[in-house]
Design a protein around this motif. Structure first.
Motif, PDB file in Angstrom:
ATOM      1  N   ARG A  53       0.907  -1.430   0.054  1.00  0.00           N
ATOM      2  CA  ARG A  53       0.228  -0.194   0.297  1.00  0.00           C
ATOM      3  C   ARG A  53       1.246   1.185   0.110  1.00  0.00           C
ATOM      4  N   HIS A  54       2.396   1.594   1.210  1.00  0.00           N
ATOM      5  CA  HIS A  54       2.449   2.447   1.358  1.00  0.00           C
ATOM      6  C   HIS A  54       3.693   2.565  -0.698  1.00  0.00           C
ATOM      7  N   GLY A  55       3.749   1.163  -1.620  1.00  0.00           N
ATOM      8  CA  GLY A  55       4.526   1.923  -2.650  1.00  0.00           C
ATOM      9  C   GLY A  55       3.804   2.474  -3.694  1.00  0.00           C
ATOM     10  N   LEU A  56       1.929   1.699  -3.601  1.00  0.00           N
ATOM     11  CA  LEU A  56       1.199   2.252  -4.983  1.00  0.00           C
ATOM     12  C   LEU A  56       0.830   3.568  -4.511  1.00  0.00           C
ATOM     13  N   ARG A  57       0.692   4.707  -2.669  1.00  0.00           N
ATOM     14  CA  ARG A  57       0.614   5.467  -2.419  1.00  0.00           C
ATOM     15  C   ARG A  57       1.891   6.832  -2.628  1.00  0.00           C
ATOM     16  N   LEU A  58       2.032   6.047  -2.936  1.00  0.00           N
ATOM     17  CA  LEU A  58       3.844   6.295  -3.506  1.00  0.00           C
ATOM     18  C   LEU A  58       4.039   6.921  -4.593  1.00  0.00           C
ATOM     19  N   PHE A  59       3.446   6.097  -5.254  1.00  0.00           N
ATOM     20  CA  PHE A  59       3.017   6.264  -7.171  1.00  0.00           C
ATOM     21  C   PHE A  59       2.288   7.389  -7.149  1.00  0.00           C
ATOM     22  N   MET A  60       1.177   7.438  -6.190  1.00  0.00           N
ATOM     23  CA  MET A  60       0.207   8.141  -6.585  1.00  0.00           C
ATOM     24  C   MET A  60      -0.535   9.633  -6.517  1.00  0.00           C
ATOM     25  N   ARG A  62       3.177  10.309  -5.986  1.00  0.00           N
ATOM     26  CA  ARG A  62       4.120  11.490  -7.542  1.00  0.00           C
ATOM     27  C   ARG A  62       3.170  11.507  -8.677  1.00  0.00           C
ATOM     28  N   ALA A  63       2.606  10.331  -8.589  1.00  0.00           N
ATOM     29  CA  ALA A  63       1.778  10.892 -10.140  1.00  0.00           C
ATOM     30  C   ALA A  63       0.856  12.367 -10.726  1.00  0.00           C
ATOM     31  N   ARG A  64       0.659  12.600  -8.998  1.00  0.00           N
ATOM     32  CA  ARG A  64       0.406  14.117  -9.192  1.00  0.00           C
ATOM     33  C   ARG A  64       1.030  15.481  -9.165  1.00  0.00           C
ATOM     34  N   GLY A  65       2.280  14.981  -9.119  1.00  0.00           N
ATOM     35  CA  GLY A  65       3.486  15.732  -9.063  1.00  0.00           C
ATOM     36  C   GLY A  65       4.369  16.674  -8.476  1.00  0.00           C
ATOM     37  N   GLN A  66       3.873  15.338  -6.862  1.00  0.00           N
ATOM     38  CA  GLN A  66       4.045  15.589  -5.987  1.00  0.00           C
ATOM     39  C   GLN A  66       5.997  15.337  -6.132  1.00  0.00           C
ATOM     40  N   GLY A  67       6.778  15.886  -5.753  1.00  0.00           N
ATOM     41  CA  GLY A  67       8.074  14.853  -6.277  1.00  0.00           C
ATOM     42  C   GLY A  67       8.752  14.708  -4.937  1.00  0.00           C
ATOM     43  N   GLY A  68       9.643  13.781  -5.317  1.00  0.00           N
ATOM     44  CA  GLY A  68      10.427  12.573  -3.895  1.00  0.00           C
ATOM     45  C   GLY A  68      10.430  14.135  -2.653  1.00  0.00           C
ATOM     46  N   ARG A  69      10.379  13.166  -1.703  1.00  0.00           N
ATOM     47  CA  ARG A  69      10.284  13.251   0.087  1.00  0.00           C
ATOM     48  C   ARG A  69      11.785  12.630   0.863  1.00  0.00           C
ATOM     49  N   HIS A  70      11.806  13.363   1.974  1.00  0.00           N
ATOM     50  CA  HIS A  70      12.720  12.500   2.484  1.00  0.00           C
ATOM     51  C   HIS A  70      12.143  11.518   3.053  1.00  0.00           C
ATOM     52  N   GLY A  71      12.659  10.114   3.548  1.00  0.00           N
ATOM     53  CA  GLY A  71      11.941   9.667   4.221  1.00  0.00           C
ATOM     54  C   GLY A  71      11.072   8.738   2.867  1.00  0.00           C
ATOM     55  N   ASP A  72      10.787   8.896   1.690  1.00  0.00           N
ATOM     56  CA  ASP A  72       9.932   7.887   0.596  1.00  0.00           C
ATOM     57  C   ASP A  72      10.023   6.340   0.804  1.00  0.00           C
ATOM     58  N   HIS A  73      11.664   6.124   1.103  1.00  0.00           N
ATOM     59  CA  HIS A  73      12.030   4.990   0.888  1.00  0.00           C
ATOM     60  C   HIS A  73      12.184   4.007   2.633  1.00  0.00           C
ATOM     61  N   ALA A  74      11.940   5.016   3.724  1.00  0.00           N
ATOM     62  CA  ALA A  74      12.747   4.764   4.631  1.00  0.00           C
ATOM     63  C   ALA A  74      11.600   3.239   4.933  1.00  0.00           C
ATOM     64  N   LEU A  75      10.112   2.845   4.800  1.00  0.00           N
ATOM     65  CA  LEU A  75       9.599   1.458   5.135  1.00  0.00           C
ATOM     66  C   LEU A  75      10.439   0.439   4.421  1.00  0.00           C
ATOM     67  N   PHE A  76      10.902   1.127   2.655  1.00  0.00           N
ATOM     68  CA  PHE A  76      10.891  -0.135   2.353  1.00  0.00           C
ATOM     69  C   PHE A  76      12.442  -0.647   3.150  1.00  0.00           C
TER      70      PHE A  76
END
Length: 415
Positions: A53-60, A62-76
Motif C-alpha cells: 500500500r505504501h508503494g502504491l500511494r507513493l506512486f499516486m 508522484r503521479a500528481r506531480g508531487q516530488g520525492g520527499r525525504h523518507g519516501d524509502h524509509a518503510l522499504f
C-alpha cells in the motif's frame, strides 16, 4: 520530468483501487513466487500488505506531480532490514517488488481506454524509472543488514572458540549443541607464514583469514570455528574428524607460503584447552626438530615431545646452552645443523656460509657447551636442550632472503 495531463488522469483513476490491489498482490500475485506461500500469514497479511500500500500511494502521489520527499524509502528499508534479519532470501524480497510493479502496470493497462495508448506508454516509463530507486534502496539495506549480521555471527563464533580454548565455560550451552561441539572435536593449531608489505594491511589480513576459513570449511565439510589472526591461531572442528594429509598444502596455497598445522583430539568441550595446548606444542617441537611445514601429529614428534617435557633435570639440560647466550650466530648454526640432519654442506647453504665456517662454529659450540655433536648422545642432548630452552631461536631454514624473520617458537597457548 512531470507526467502529462492524460497520463496523470489515467493513473489517478486507479487510486480508489489501492487497498484492493494491495490485497491482490499479497494473495494471488505474490503467490506465484517460489517460497512465498510458506511465509507466516501475519507477515503476508500485515507487513507485506502495508509495504505494498505504501508503494502504491507513493506512486499516486508522484503521479500528481508531487516530488520525492525525504523518507519516501524509509518503510522499504525498514522491511528489507527485517527480512534480512529473518533470513528471507533476497531474491524472494526483490521478486515481490518486481511483481508488485507488474501488478500496478496491469491495473493501469486494464483502466486505460481507447486513445490513452500514449498515456499508458508514458506511465510505463514512469514506473520503470521509479522502480530503480526502490529496488536499489531495498537491495542496499538488505545486503548491509546481512553483512552486519554475518559479522556479528562470526565474532560470536570467534568469542566462543576463544572461550573454549581458554577453558572458560560458554555462557550459552545450547550454542555448543547448535555448533556440534558438545561432543568430541578436532582441535587444530595453525602457524601462518609471515606477511610483508601490502599483505600486512588489515584488509589483506582479513582477506587471507576469509580464504583460510573457506578452505577449512570445505576440507571438513562443516562449519569450522576459528580464532585466527595474522600469524595463526586455532580452529575447532565438530565431530573429531581426521584431517586430510594435504590440509597444510591447501592452506599454504591461499597463504602464499608454507603453513604448519597440528591436530589433537578433544573428547568434549572440557578437553579443548588441553588439546589446543598440545597442538601448539607439537607445532613448536616440529619446527625446532627441523621437520618441514606440513600437518603434524603428536605421533610424528613423540620422542621430541617427550624430550621437551620439564622435570627436575630440565634446568640442568637447558643450562648446557647458556654459554651460547649473546652468540646468536652459534645458536642459529646449532639449530640449523640439527634441522639439516647434521649435513654440514646443507647447513652452510642455508646460512650462506662456507662449510669450513660451519665446522669452525660447531667446534666452538662443542668447546663452550661440552656437547659432542658427533655422537648420537650429544645430538640428542643438544636437541633436548633446544626444546627446553625458553624463547628458542627462530629457524633460518624457513626464511627466504628479503623476508622478515619468522615469529619465534614459544611455548604458549596458541601457535
Amino acid at each position: 520530468m512531470p507526467l502529462s495531463e492524460a497520463a496523470r488522469h489515467l493513473a489517478l483513476r486507479c487510486e480508489t483501487r489501492v487497498n484492493a490491489l494491495a490485497r491482490e498482490m499479497t494473495g494471488d500475485v505474490f503467490g506465484d513466487i517460489p517460497g512465498y506461500a510458506e511465509l507466516p500469514d501475519d507477515m503476508k497479511d500485515v507487513e507485506i500488505a502495508a509495504t505494498a500500500r505504501h508503494g502504491l500511494r507513493l506512486f499516486m502521489r508522484r503521479a500528481r506531480g508531487q516530488g520525492g520527499r525525504h523518507g519516501d524509502h524509509a518503510l522499504f528499508r525498514e522491511r528489507a532490514a527485517q527480512r534480512a534479519e529473518e533470513g528471507l532470501p533476497l531474491h524472494l524480497l526483490l521478486r515481490t517488488h518486481a511483481m508488485g510493479t507488474y501488478a500496478l502496470w496491469r491495473t493501469l493497462h486494464e483502466e486505460a481506454g481507447p486513445g490513452e495508448e500514449a498515456a499508458l506508454v508514458e506511465l510505463a516509463d514512469f514506473l520503470l524509472r521509479n522502480q530503480g530507486s526502490v529496488i536499489g534502496a531495498v537491495a542496499e539495506t538488505y545486503l548491509d543488514e546481512r553483512a552486519a549480521l554475518d559479522a556479528e555471527r562470526r565474532e560470536e563464533r570467534r568469542t566462543l572458540a576463544r572461550a573454549l580454548i581458554d577453558g572458560a565455560p560458554p555462557a550459552d550451552r545450547t550454542a555448543l549443541d547448535d555448533l556440534g561441539l558438545a561432543g568430541p572435536s578436532t582441535v587444530l593449531a595453525l602457524r601462518l607464514p609471515p606477511a610483508d608489505g601490502p599483505a600486512t594491511a588489515p584488509v589483506a589480513v582479513r582477506r587471507r583469514l576469509r580464504r583460510l576459513q573457506t578452505v577449512l570449511d570445505r576440507a571438513f565439510g562443516t562449519d569450522v570455528l576459528t580464532a585466527l589472526d595474522a600469524i595463526g591461531g586455532h580452529a575447532l572442528v565438530p565431530g573429531a574428524p581426521e584431517p586430510a594429509d594435504d590440509l597444510a598444502r591447501r592452506l599454504a596455497h591461499v597463504c602464499d607460503g608454507p603453513v604448519r598445522c597440528a591436530a589433537a583430539q578433544a573428547e568434549g568441550p572440557e578437553g579443548i584447552p588441553h588439546a589446543a595446548r598440545t597442538a601448539s606444542e607439537v607445532i613448536r617441537i616440529a619446527h625446532a626438530a627441523g621437520r618441514p611445514p606440513e600437518l603434524h601429529r603428536l605421533a610424528d614428534v613423540l620422542l621430541e615431545y617427550h624430550l621437551s617435557r620439564h622435570d627436575e633435570s630440565s634446568p640442568m639440560i637447558a643450562a648446557l646452552l647458556d654459554p651460547l647466550d649473546g652468540r646468536p650466530e652459534l645458536a642459529d648454526t646449532l639449530r640449523t645443523h640439527l634441522e639439516t640432519r647434521q649435513d654440514r654442506r646443507a647447513t652452510a647453504q642455508v646460512l650462506g656460509l662456507h662449510p669450513n665456517t660451519v665446522d669452525n662454529r660447531l667446534a666452538r659450540i662443542a668447546e663452550l657447551t661440552g656437547i659432542d655433536l658427533a655422537s648420537p648422545r650429544g645430538t640428542t642432548l643438544a636437541l633436548c636442550a633446544l626444546l627446553l630452552k625458553d624463547g628458542a631461536p627462530r629457524s633460518l631454514s624457513e626464511t627466504r632472503p628479503g623476508q622478515p624473520p619468522a615469529v619465534p617458537d614459544q611455548p604458549m597457548s596458541r601457535p
